[in-house]
Design a protein around this motif. Structure first.
Motif, mmCIF file in Angstrom:
data_model
loop_
_atom_site.group_PDB
_atom_site.id
_atom_site.type_symbol
_atom_site.label_atom_id
_atom_site.label_comp_id
_atom_site.label_asym_id
_atom_site.label_seq_id
_atom_site.Cartn_x
_atom_site.Cartn_y
_atom_site.Cartn_z
ATOM 1 N N THR A 63 8.564 0.553 -10.627
ATOM 2 C CA THR A 63 9.456 0.566 -9.458
ATOM 3 C C THR A 63 9.652 -0.879 -9.004
ATOM 4 O O THR A 63 8.687 -1.629 -8.838
ATOM 5 C CB THR A 63 8.848 1.395 -8.306
ATOM 6 O OG1 THR A 63 8.634 2.724 -8.761
ATOM 7 C CG2 THR A 63 9.749 1.380 -7.090
ATOM 8 N N LYS A 116 0.803 -1.221 0.000
ATOM 9 C CA LYS A 116 0.000 0.000 0.000
ATOM 10 C C LYS A 116 0.841 1.278 0.000
ATOM 11 O O LYS A 116 0.345 2.356 0.285
ATOM 12 C CB LYS A 116 -0.996 0.007 1.158
ATOM 13 C CG LYS A 116 -1.978 -1.132 1.084
ATOM 14 C CD LYS A 116 -3.009 -1.051 2.185
ATOM 15 C CE LYS A 116 -3.935 -2.252 2.065
ATOM 16 N NZ LYS A 116 -4.951 -2.272 3.067
ATOM 17 N N THR A 117 2.152 1.150 -0.303
ATOM 18 C CA THR A 117 3.006 2.327 -0.447
ATOM 19 C C THR A 117 2.869 2.811 -1.892
ATOM 20 O O THR A 117 3.039 2.031 -2.830
ATOM 21 C CB THR A 117 4.475 1.974 -0.140
ATOM 22 O OG1 THR A 117 4.577 1.445 1.154
ATOM 23 C CG2 THR A 117 5.382 3.193 -0.294
ATOM 24 N N PRO A 118 2.546 4.177 -2.146
ATOM 25 C CA PRO A 118 2.439 4.671 -3.526
ATOM 26 C C PRO A 118 3.827 4.743 -4.183
ATOM 27 O O PRO A 118 4.772 5.228 -3.563
ATOM 28 C CB PRO A 118 1.846 6.074 -3.375
ATOM 29 C CG PRO A 118 1.698 6.329 -1.912
ATOM 30 C CD PRO A 118 2.183 5.148 -1.169
ATOM 31 N N VAL A 119 3.960 4.186 -5.393
ATOM 32 C CA VAL A 119 5.228 4.190 -6.141
ATOM 33 C C VAL A 119 4.940 4.449 -7.615
ATOM 34 O O VAL A 119 3.814 4.318 -8.074
ATOM 35 C CB VAL A 119 5.990 2.852 -5.970
ATOM 36 C CG1 VAL A 119 6.435 2.638 -4.550
ATOM 37 C CG2 VAL A 119 5.182 1.690 -6.489
ATOM 38 N N GLN A 120 5.955 4.795 -8.415
ATOM 39 C CA GLN A 120 5.848 4.989 -9.857
ATOM 40 C C GLN A 120 5.753 3.621 -10.530
ATOM 41 O O GLN A 120 6.368 2.659 -10.051
ATOM 42 C CB GLN A 120 7.087 5.721 -10.382
ATOM 43 C CG GLN A 120 7.213 7.134 -9.907
ATOM 44 C CD GLN A 120 6.125 8.018 -10.516
ATOM 45 O OE1 GLN A 120 5.740 7.873 -11.687
ATOM 46 N NE2 GLN A 120 5.600 8.924 -9.722
#
Length: 188
Positions: A23, A16-20
């Motif tokens: 990634t 649930k961590t926002p990343v591009q």
């Protein structure tokens, strides 16, 4: 721990961590590593008395199996003669150790001969010479053993005293009463 082997147990970045997009996500997979059981070294209990052997095995997290008994005249009753597993073997804690133990009993031999010979024979059987009772006898030469208690071939505890009846000369003032039991009244 084999339950989680092969499963992903951690990831970076965390769920649930926002990343591009694109990634990379690194994962940690639980590997199976067999757990070796803890082992103990079997102590030498040969030559110990059975209670001391039990205590020694308990100190090493081992158990004493019901002992096997062997007649031995050259060692005290209750002494451990042999063991399995052997001393120095590696085993799991709680393993039962089988022991061979000297019997604390023996058989009474037939006694005859000189007092010195009788004592030596009794010593070989781990027995003692008890009282020597003089018994007047017309049937046996003086000094001959005419009875013993306990009787020959009786199983007794080691260090039991064996009493003997030794024939003596019948004094002129005495007569020997004959055995009349089991006879008809007219024959007695």
């Amino acid at each position: 721990d084999t339950v989680n082997a092969g499963r992903i147990v951690d990831q970076k970045p965390a769920a649930k961590t926002p990343v591009q997009p694109g990634t990379p996500v690194s994962v940690t997979i639980k590997q199976y590593r067999p757990v070796r059981p803890r082992l103990v070294i079997v102590p030498n209990v040969r030559g110990l008395m059975i209670d001391a052997a039990r205590d020694t095995l308990k100190l090493h997290s081992l158990q004493l199996a019901p002992p096997t008994i062997q007649d031995r005249l050259d060692v005290p009753g209750g002494m451990v003669l042999d063991q399995k597993p052997a001393p120095g073997d590696s085993v799991r804690p709680g393993t039962s150790v089988s022991v061979l133990v000297a019997s604390d009993s023996t058989f009474v031999p037939l006694l005859q001969g000189s007092e010195q010979n009788r004592k030596a024979l009794l010593a070989r059987y781990s027995l003692l010479l008890g009282n020597s009772n003089p018994v007047p006898s017309a049937a046996a030469a003086p000094g001959i053993i005419i009875g013993q208690n306990p009787a020959p071939k009786t199983r007794v505890q080691k260090n039991t005293a064996v009493t003997i009846d030794v024939a003596t000369v019948v004094p002129d003032t005495m007569i020997i009463v004959p055995k009349v039991t089991q006879l008809q009244n007219s024959a007695a």
